[in-house]
Design an enzyme around this catalytic site. Structure first.
Site, PDB file in Angstrom:
ATOM      1  N   VAL A  53      41.922  44.025  47.430  1.00 13.72           N
ATOM      2  CA  VAL A  53      43.345  43.867  47.162  1.00 13.72           C
ATOM      3  C   VAL A  53      43.830  44.687  45.971  1.00 13.72           C
ATOM      4  O   VAL A  53      45.029  44.902  45.817  1.00 13.72           O
ATOM      5  CB  VAL A  53      43.680  42.371  46.951  1.00 13.72           C
ATOM      6  CG1 VAL A  53      43.205  41.884  45.583  1.00 13.72           C
ATOM      7  CG2 VAL A  53      45.161  42.094  47.151  1.00 13.72           C
ATOM      8  N   TYR A  54      42.937  45.163  45.118  1.00 11.43           N
ATOM      9  CA  TYR A  54      43.375  45.954  43.964  1.00 11.43           C
ATOM     10  C   TYR A  54      44.012  47.254  44.453  1.00 11.43           C
ATOM     11  O   TYR A  54      43.334  48.147  44.970  1.00 11.43           O
ATOM     12  CB  TYR A  54      42.205  46.276  43.039  1.00 11.43           C
ATOM     13  CG  TYR A  54      41.545  45.086  42.389  1.00 11.43           C
ATOM     14  CD1 TYR A  54      42.160  43.841  42.330  1.00 11.43           C
ATOM     15  CD2 TYR A  54      40.279  45.197  41.816  1.00 11.43           C
ATOM     16  CE1 TYR A  54      41.536  42.752  41.734  1.00 11.43           C
ATOM     17  CE2 TYR A  54      39.652  44.113  41.204  1.00 11.43           C
ATOM     18  CZ  TYR A  54      40.292  42.899  41.181  1.00 11.43           C
ATOM     19  OH  TYR A  54      39.670  41.829  40.581  1.00 11.43           O
ATOM     20  N   GLY A  55      45.334  47.344  44.267  1.00 12.58           N
ATOM     21  CA  GLY A  55      46.040  48.514  44.757  1.00 12.58           C
ATOM     22  C   GLY A  55      46.046  48.598  46.275  1.00 12.58           C
ATOM     23  O   GLY A  55      46.233  49.687  46.822  1.00 12.58           O
TER      24      GLY A  55
END
Length: 318
Positions: A53-55
């Site tokens: 989910v990071y970025g």
């Protein structure tokens, strides 16, 4: 750099690890992000933590580029699954875990991760289904071990009750710092009894424990608190009484012969169940200061004084 065994696994991870929410998710330029990854290796950091989910996949993609020419056995790579990647894609169902592990491996340019973690607990999916799916991922060789982040003690016990039919967790990833000690009450003792190590996020309390903030001046321009993109979790910390408490800790760090950030990281690493403290970086040189904390031996009395200062901070009214 010092290394610690990760739970009941055979993984040896650096006591300081590189987190990528700040570093490779788009908050800084890609060339600087890759320079941070390279600097981490120079300092002996072998453990890198990311999440799909990071970025929305950007962090894994940049990390894949940064790691593509390094021998796969020269680093320990961890990613996570749970939070929404699209309107349809989220959670820890059998379908999602199978789909998201393949997508993560593609972005990371590797055939396996060393640690695959549940980013949170999924209340909408039966735990047995989640554990079966994670076990399948390990059996397929797509992950060597599994872990979780921010699960309750009961969640942890329920998962442990499924062993040996299901794969056993080897790691827990909680928030933990001088300013946030909640895991000490139940999570750390429970995990220590069951061969599960802690991989700590926010050991510097979103940068507050670096001592960079002042009650009388705006946040530094290059700080997390000054960033619209990265400063969303700072409200609880950017209070005058918290800043004043950190100011009272600074002489303790000076007496220990280290920076405030090193002092805060060394405090986290004093706990035997902590395998690694995750740090982020927006510049390569930031990692030099953080990595040195792994080597420090600080008098327990100084830590006790810091704990007393932190405990005395008034809680927010709301």
């Amino acid at each position: 750099m010092k290394y610690r065994k990760l739970g009941s696994s055979d993984l040896e991870v650096s006591a300081i690890s590189l987190g990528t929410w700040l570093t490779t998710a788009g908050g800084i330029e890609k060339d600087i992000a890759i320079a941070c990854v390279n600097r981490a290796f120079d300092l002996g950091i072998n453990f890198i933590d990311t999440a799909n989910v990071y970025g929305r996949g950007a962090s894994e993609s940049v990390l894949g580029e940064a790691l593509k020419d390094r021998p796969r056995d020269s680093y320990v790579l961890a990613t996570k699954v749970y939070f929404p990647m699209s309107v349809e894609d989220s959670g820890l169902s059998r379908e999602q875990i199978a789909k998201q592990i393949d997508a993560s491996l593609g972005r990371l340019r590797t055939d396996h991760v060393d640690l695959y973690q549940c980013h949170r607990y999924d209340e909408n999916t039966p735990l047995e289904e989640t554990m079966e799916a994670l076990t399948r991922v390990v059996q397929q060789g797509k992950a060597r071990y599994i872990g979780f982040s921010e699960w309750s003690p009961q969640n942890i016990r329920d998962a442990l009750a499924m062993v040996p039919e299901m794969e056993k967790f080897v790691s827990s990833q909680p928030q933990y710092s001088l300013l946030w000690r909640r895991p000490e009450k139940e999570v750390i003792p429970l995990c220590a009894e069951n061969g599960i190590s802690q991989i700590v996020w926010s050991p510097l309390a979103q940068g507050m424990l670096t001592g960079k903030y002042s009650a009388d001046a705006p946040p530094p321009a290059d700080s997390r608190a000054a960033s619209d993109e990265m400063g969303g979790f700072m409200d609880r910390l950017m209070r005058p009484e918290v800043i004043a408490a950190v100011d009272r800790m600074k002489p303790l760090a000076q007496e220990a012969g280290c920076t405030m950030a090193q002092f805060a990281l060394a405090w986290v690493l004093r706990e035997p169940n902590i395998a690694s403290a995750i740090v982020g970086a927006s510049r390569p040189e930031q990692l030099d200061d953080n990595a040195a904390a792994a080597e420090l031996a600080i008098a327990p009395a100084l830590f006790e004084q810091a704990e007393a200062i932190a405990t005395a901070i008034p809680r927010p009214q709301n």
